[in-house]
Design a protein around this motif. Structure first.
Motif: not given
Lengths: 115, 116
Positions: A106-113
């Motif tokens: 897994f990658g670290p992710g993108t946190r979308l707000t």
């Protein structure tokens, strides 16, 4: 060996705006996954690619979400237009192939707000 | 369809104490079971997996889990925790869907907090 790379790490947008996330999988990994992780929940699969072919997109909300994996390497996930309920972490993962014996990285992710 | 239930959303433990994180699954077919760990602002990392064979599985960082088919459980244990084990832990189940491909279904996660 570099891991799964995702960008951006964070994104804040207003509702109805478009947004795109980018993923670069581990070199040589043919299978790529996009997951959505809502706050306090486990990841849920949105789409799985084998090379450049989307082979499982049953959980992708196709009215506003789209994805592509040109040339079977990098992938982009797009939302247009974004809604408040799309606020989440979007994770990308890759594996050598889709078999059970092959670990998903897994990658670290993108946190979308979405405001 | 398979599902996973993690029975505790939060588990606070003192450093050097033992810990058990509980996981139950539901599936009508043979399953493969996984535990992942997610440190703050990072992606998920595989701790251990059960595919077949011995029901006691050892993973990284001193963790182990036991597959219990009759109880449909796959609890994660560590005999002595460290501050660095503070993280979110996810149990996941996988079955073969088509053409040998797996599909992971995750539980809701358990937040493990280690207190000094």
């Amino acid at each position: 060996e570099a891991g799964v790379v995702q960008s951006p790490r964070y994104k804040i947008i207003e509702k109805k705006q478009p947004v795109a996330f980018w993923c670069n999988p581990i070199s040589g990994h043919n299978t790529l996954y996009w997951y959505r992780q809502n706050l306090g929940q486990g990841p849920e699969l949105l789409i799985r690619y084998e090379n450049e072919e989307a082979v499982d997109d049953s959980q992708l909300p196709k009215d506003r979400f789209s994805a592509e994996r040109l040339k079977g390497v990098d992938s982009t996930l797009k939302i247009q237009p974004a809604e408040l309920g799309d606020s989440a972490v979007y994770l990308c993962a890759s594996s050598l192939d889709p078999g059970t014996y092959n670990e998903q990285f897994f990658g670290p992710g993108t946190r979308l707000t979405v405001l | 369809a398979q599902s996973v239930t993690q029975l505790d959303s939060q588990v606070p433990v003192f450093e050097e104490a033992p810990v058990e994180l509980r996981c139950n699954y539901s599936s009508s077919v043979s399953v493969y079971l996984f535990w992942y760990v997610q440190y703050p602002n990072q992606g998920l990392q595989l701790l251990l997996k059960y595919l077949s064979g011995s029901t006691l599985v050892k993973g990284i960082n001193g963790f182990e889990a036991e597959f219990n088919k009759s109880q449909t459980s796959f609890h994660l244990r560590k005999p002595s925790v460290h501050i660095s084990d503070t993280a979110e832990y996810f149990c996941a189940v996988s079955t073969i869907i088509i053409q040998g491909a797996q599909k992971l279904v995750f539980g809701q996660g358990t937040r493990l907090t280690i207190n000094p």
